[in-house]
Design an enzyme around this catalytic site. Sequence first.
Site, mmCIF file in Angstrom:
data_model
loop_
_atom_site.group_PDB
_atom_site.id
_atom_site.type_symbol
_atom_site.label_atom_id
_atom_site.label_comp_id
_atom_site.label_asym_id
_atom_site.label_seq_id
_atom_site.Cartn_x
_atom_site.Cartn_y
_atom_site.Cartn_z
ATOM 1 N N GLY A 269 0.821 -1.219 0.201
ATOM 2 C CA GLY A 269 -0.102 0.052 0.026
ATOM 3 C C GLY A 269 0.852 1.183 -0.035
ATOM 4 N NE ARG A 270 5.209 -0.066 4.405
ATOM 5 C CZ ARG A 270 4.607 -1.318 4.971
ATOM 6 N NH1 ARG A 270 3.251 -1.017 4.834
ATOM 7 N NH2 ARG A 270 5.425 -2.267 5.455
ATOM 8 C CD GLU A 355 1.456 0.708 7.083
ATOM 9 O OE1 GLU A 355 1.507 0.647 5.944
ATOM 10 O OE2 GLU A 355 0.328 0.946 7.722
ATOM 11 C CG HIS A 386 9.635 31.818 11.875
ATOM 12 N ND1 HIS A 386 10.296 33.002 12.277
ATOM 13 C CD2 HIS A 386 10.026 31.388 10.556
ATOM 14 C CE1 HIS A 386 11.001 33.237 11.331
ATOM 15 N NE2 HIS A 386 11.069 32.525 10.156
ATOM 16 C CE LYS A 506 -6.180 -2.123 9.481
ATOM 17 N NZ LYS A 506 -5.644 -2.777 8.329
HETATM 18 O O1 F6P Z 1 -3.872 -0.272 8.143
HETATM 19 C C1 F6P Z 1 -2.836 -0.106 7.503
HETATM 20 C C2 F6P Z 1 -3.073 -0.170 6.062
HETATM 21 O O2 F6P Z 1 -3.080 -1.683 5.800
HETATM 22 C C3 F6P Z 1 -2.074 0.381 5.311
HETATM 23 O O3 F6P Z 1 -0.875 -0.704 5.239
HETATM 24 C C4 F6P Z 1 -2.568 0.774 3.842
HETATM 25 O O4 F6P Z 1 -1.983 1.533 3.038
HETATM 26 C C5 F6P Z 1 -3.964 1.152 4.441
HETATM 27 O O5 F6P Z 1 -4.031 0.273 5.479
HETATM 28 C C6 F6P Z 1 -4.982 1.244 3.432
HETATM 29 O O6 F6P Z 1 -5.556 -0.175 3.060
HETATM 30 P P1 F6P Z 1 -6.200 -0.280 1.700
HETATM 31 O O7 F6P Z 1 -5.632 0.096 0.713
HETATM 32 O O8 F6P Z 1 -6.412 -1.910 1.564
HETATM 33 O O9 F6P Z 1 -7.838 0.289 2.038
#
Ligand code: F6P
Length: 543
Positions: A269-270, A355, A386, A506
């Site tokens: 994802g990242r 992450e 600042h 979660k």
């Molecule tokens: O909860 C973390 C995470 O899994 C991230 O790694 C990811 O980028 C984000 O949530 C969103 O996940 P998704 O794209 O599956 O909605």
Amino acid sequence: MAGKRPTETAAWAALTAHHAAIKDRHLRQLFAEDPKRAETFSAEGAGIFLDYSKNRITAETLRLLLDLARERDVAGRRDAMFRGEKINATEKRAVLHVALRAPRGTRIAVDGQDVVPEVHAVLDRMGAFAREIRSGSWKGHTGKRIRNVINIGIGGSYLGPEMACLALREFTDKAMSFRFVSNVDGANFTAATDGLDPAETLFIISSKTFTTLETMTNAATARRWIVEGLDTEAAVAKHCVAVSTNTEGVTKFGIDPSRMFGFWDWVGGRYSMDSAIGLSSMIAIGPERFAEMLAGFHAMDEHFRTAPPERNLPLLMGLLTVWYNNFFGAETLGIMPYAAPLARFPAYLQQLQMESNGKHVDLDGNHVAWQTGPIIWGEPGTDGQHSFYQLIHQGTKLIPCDLIGFCEKLSPLAEQHDLLMANLFAQAEAFAFGKTADEFKAEGSPDFQTPFRVTEGNRPTNVILADRLEPRTLGSLVALYEHSVFTQGAVWAIDSFDQWGVELGKVLAGRIIPELAAKAAPTHGHDSSTNGLIARYRQRRGW
Ligand code: F6P
């Protein structure tokens, strides 16, 4: 786990001894000893210039850090990543964001299957769709053209697109607006849609898994907003598209797969802003500019893959982070872009780095006996100057910083750009050299004030310079940090590509959600603090 533990390597022991020997040496001294220091400790690649001379290192430090990289087989791990091996061991997945920007015709295989043709097939579909939206040939349900694009997504499905949209604003279609909804807080959705006409609005629902609570909730809200605003279910087809790896989830939600843009489980994802997750960026800047951004990413990939270690920017930056994190005990790394359009770059890098490298066990599942990823934070210069720079200059903590700037102006106000860059250079100078009591006294500073005015210096910085903030440079800059993160993770022997730590919260939220419902029975199942907080919340809500 391949290789010795980091702390068992010969280089680690040598670096520990070397740190003890040089930790008190001042950058003033180091610069005085070597008039060519800036030249020695700078490198360039993929359009990015890195001056790392204002770090607390000597030629010996560099030699030992490169030894550490060798002993930890950073190059071998890098090559395994580029070959599509399943280096994300805990999820048994390949890590192939580099394939997302591989030119047509390159071959990168996962399980024997070349993935590059699929990547380009998706890019082509994205390009065709982006052109339809930008030209107005894609009509909304009532026949109006789309003027507003709202990306719904969180984490990696949000931070990159938002960061890029702001960074590349100069290149975006100004006849359109681009907004982002990430938070499950309804205030985020309400503000993003404020004043918009549903007939002119397109939602891009971006989620790798298509299960994320925030995104699914906001997607359902968006769908209602469209249906209620345009008075028909049929409108969804023209106003909602999806980006995901989960075709089934997208279909179940009511979006036809023909309006879905896919990616793959080997894209973290990242690490996904250059996949279909970048659809909003592509609509904003156009497919040609998006391709330039991919070329910038690829140029840095090639640099990381082929440049010699002593001139390899991501390798050097990763090793410098290890140097401060593990030998000086620095806890954080500051990211200060001297470019207002990069305002969201620190937030983007927070997810990318924290992450990825916020891990407490090594690849064998054993608790690490060494520090892993630092805390990443930052704000654009000159604002930070600042606000919190005081603590970096005169506080008691060592805070290495990356200062990022561009030689060409970022706005038509050219003279202001010189002021901006003068501040970047001045801060790097002040951090490194400070100002001594003698210097203050010579200027006539009153004795009683002098100790308070002294800035010790010896605060390390990297200065990262590029010519122009444009799509290509942004791609190179992001890839620079991606591979720096990779380098750190390889040294620390951790899996930089999983994120198990986010799961517990979660699950617990899922348990608490029904307990907050008006008709739910009072909660007793948690600890006394959580029970009490839930009870108080419910009481204040009048339930
Ligand atoms: O909860 C973390 C995470 O899994 C991230 O790694 C990811 O980028 C984000 O949530 C969103 O996940 P998704 O794209 O599956 O909605």
